[in-house]
Motif scaffolding. Structure first.
Motif, short mmCIF file in Angstrom:
data_model
loop_
_atom_site.label_atom_id
_atom_site.label_comp_id
_atom_site.label_asym_id
_atom_site.label_seq_id
_atom_site.Cartn_x
_atom_site.Cartn_y
_atom_site.Cartn_z
N PHE A 1 0.83 -1.20 0.00
CA PHE A 1 0.00 0.00 0.00
C PHE A 1 0.86 1.25 0.00
O PHE A 1 1.94 1.29 0.61
CB PHE A 1 -0.90 0.04 1.24
N GLN A 2 0.35 2.30 -0.66
CA GLN A 2 0.96 3.62 -0.59
C GLN A 2 -0.09 4.63 -0.13
O GLN A 2 -1.29 4.42 -0.34
CB GLN A 2 1.53 4.05 -1.95
N GLU A 3 0.37 5.72 0.45
CA GLU A 3 -0.51 6.79 0.96
C GLU A 3 -1.53 6.27 1.97
O GLU A 3 -2.61 6.83 2.10
CB GLU A 3 -1.22 7.53 -0.17
N MET A 4 -1.20 5.22 2.68
CA MET A 4 -2.11 4.71 3.70
C MET A 4 -1.86 5.51 4.98
O MET A 4 -1.30 5.04 5.96
CB MET A 4 -1.91 3.21 3.92
N GLU A 5 -2.33 6.75 4.93
CA GLU A 5 -2.04 7.70 6.00
C GLU A 5 -3.31 8.43 6.39
O GLU A 5 -4.10 8.84 5.55
CB GLU A 5 -1.01 8.72 5.51
N SER A 6 -3.50 8.57 7.71
CA SER A 6 -4.56 9.43 8.24
C SER A 6 -3.87 10.70 8.70
O SER A 6 -3.25 10.74 9.76
CB SER A 6 -5.29 8.74 9.38
N PHE A 7 -3.96 11.73 7.87
CA PHE A 7 -3.06 12.88 7.98
C PHE A 7 -3.52 13.88 9.04
O PHE A 7 -4.63 14.39 9.00
CB PHE A 7 -2.95 13.58 6.63
N ARG A 8 -2.64 14.10 9.97
CA ARG A 8 -2.76 15.21 10.91
C ARG A 8 -1.34 15.68 11.19
O ARG A 8 -0.52 14.90 11.66
CB ARG A 8 -3.47 14.80 12.20
N ARG A 9 -1.05 16.91 10.86
CA ARG A 9 0.33 17.40 10.91
C ARG A 9 0.95 17.12 12.28
O ARG A 9 0.41 17.46 13.33
CB ARG A 9 0.36 18.90 10.63
N GLY A 10 2.12 16.47 12.25
CA GLY A 10 2.88 16.23 13.46
C GLY A 10 2.40 15.06 14.29
O GLY A 10 2.92 14.81 15.38
N ASP A 11 1.43 14.27 13.79
CA ASP A 11 0.91 13.16 14.57
C ASP A 11 0.52 12.03 13.63
O ASP A 11 -0.45 12.13 12.87
CB ASP A 11 -0.31 13.61 15.39
N GLY A 12 1.27 10.94 13.66
CA GLY A 12 0.98 9.80 12.81
C GLY A 12 0.45 8.61 13.57
O GLY A 12 0.56 7.47 13.11
N SER A 13 -0.13 8.85 14.72
CA SER A 13 -0.56 7.75 15.59
C SER A 13 -1.83 7.08 15.10
O SER A 13 -2.16 5.98 15.55
CB SER A 13 -0.77 8.26 17.03
N VAL A 14 -2.59 7.72 14.22
CA VAL A 14 -3.84 7.17 13.71
C VAL A 14 -3.64 6.68 12.28
O VAL A 14 -3.06 7.39 11.45
CB VAL A 14 -4.97 8.22 13.76
#
Length: 300
Positions: A85-98
């Motif tokens: 997978f690529q771009e499997m990100e829940s984006f919130r600046r400075g926080d990648g915990s989700v």
């Protein structure tokens, strides 16, 4: 301005048609072949990031809630052994915990475990590699950034653009053979970054190829076959047989460009058939703005 825009669009479409391999209409689904005993089915999907603070649109949390069932259904129908997978990100600046997409798909597809993931502060988790629990065992995993300082997490790209990286997993098949999967996502906006990223990939995979490792490089290259970027990877010893037609569809099923998502093979791996793209919208919903790429492979 409107006439100029129409003229430019017409030129673009004409150029794409002349290049061949593209379709301007909404496409029907493409069926992948049924893999034979002992073959490996590998897939790739750019899921598009989710913006946690966005209130509406396809890339908001509400948009994810609308499309996530279609994505799980599509991946279930593919029935791959490995999915990158690529771009499997829940984006919130400075926080990648989700990571909404990763967690949801692992819940819906319990046959899989996730490699190339971990605590976001130590391991960038936006390019996980799912693998079938009943076929593979995770041996090792890692990452490197497309950067002057590739081993520093979240370091910016060569020209100072947003970070981009490769994740990898070393898996052991149930028959004892080992397979390296390198999952890449090259910069879409900078040709310089793509070329230098390809150079770095070539440098990092050279020892694996020299050792005779089974190696698959897969993901979103943001480059078509015949481009300088793809050619650099082929010159590094990787075979490239592109899927026919577009892999990016503007989230509308509109296919303007040849495939930019690819699976490339080191010596020791073979294509069992030409990779295909599943151009389907389960329930009328596009799971992402990329089609899943599916390839059946043979170990040699």
């Amino acid at each position: 301005m409107r006439k100029l825009t129409s003229l430019l669009l017409g030129i673009l479409i004409a150029a794409v048609v002349l290049l061949g391999g593209s379709h301007l209409w909404h496409s029907r689904g493409v069926e992948a072949s049924v893999p034979r005993q002992g073959q490996l089915r590998i897939a790739s999907l750019n899921t598009h990031y989710i913006v946690l603070d966005r209130e509406g649109g396809p890339w908001s949390v509400a948009g994810w809630d609308r499309r996530k069932g279609a994505m799980a259904a599509q991946l279930g129908s593919i029935d791959a052994d490995i999915v990158a997978f690529q771009e499997m990100e829940s984006f919130r600046r400075g926080d990648g915990s989700v990571n909404l997409a990763r967690d949801y798909l692992l819940e819906q597809l319990p046959a899989y475990a996730a490699a190339a993931t971990g605590d976001w502060r130590d391991f960038p988790s936006t390019q996980p590699i799912f693998y079938r629990r009943d076929r593979f065992r995770l041996v090792d995993q890692g990452w490197f950034f497309f950067s002057e300082t590739p081993d520093i997490i979240y370091s910016r790209s060569f020209d100072g653009n947003w970070p981009a990286f490769a994740s990898w997993a070393l898996l052991q098949d149930r028959d004892g053979r080992r397979l390296r999967v390198l999952n890449v996502h090259f910069d879409y906006s900078s040709g310089e970054n793509r070329l230098r990223s390809a150079d770095l990939v070539a440098e990092r995979i050279a020892p694996w190829i020299a050792a005779g490792d089974h190696l698959v490089v897969i993901g979103d290259l943001n480059a078509i076959r015949g481009s300088k970027t793809a050619t650099k990877l082929q010159e590094a010893g990787l075979a490239l047989w592109p899927a026919a037609g577009a892999s990016y569809h503007l989230n509308r099923g509109i296919n303007l460009f040849p495939a930019i998502d690819h699976v490339l093979l080191a010596p020791g791996m073979d294509y069992a058939a030409r990779p295909v793209l599943l151009r389907e919208a389960p329930g009328g919903v596009w799971p992402s703005d990329h089609y899943p790429l599916v390839a059946d492979l043979d170990y040699r």
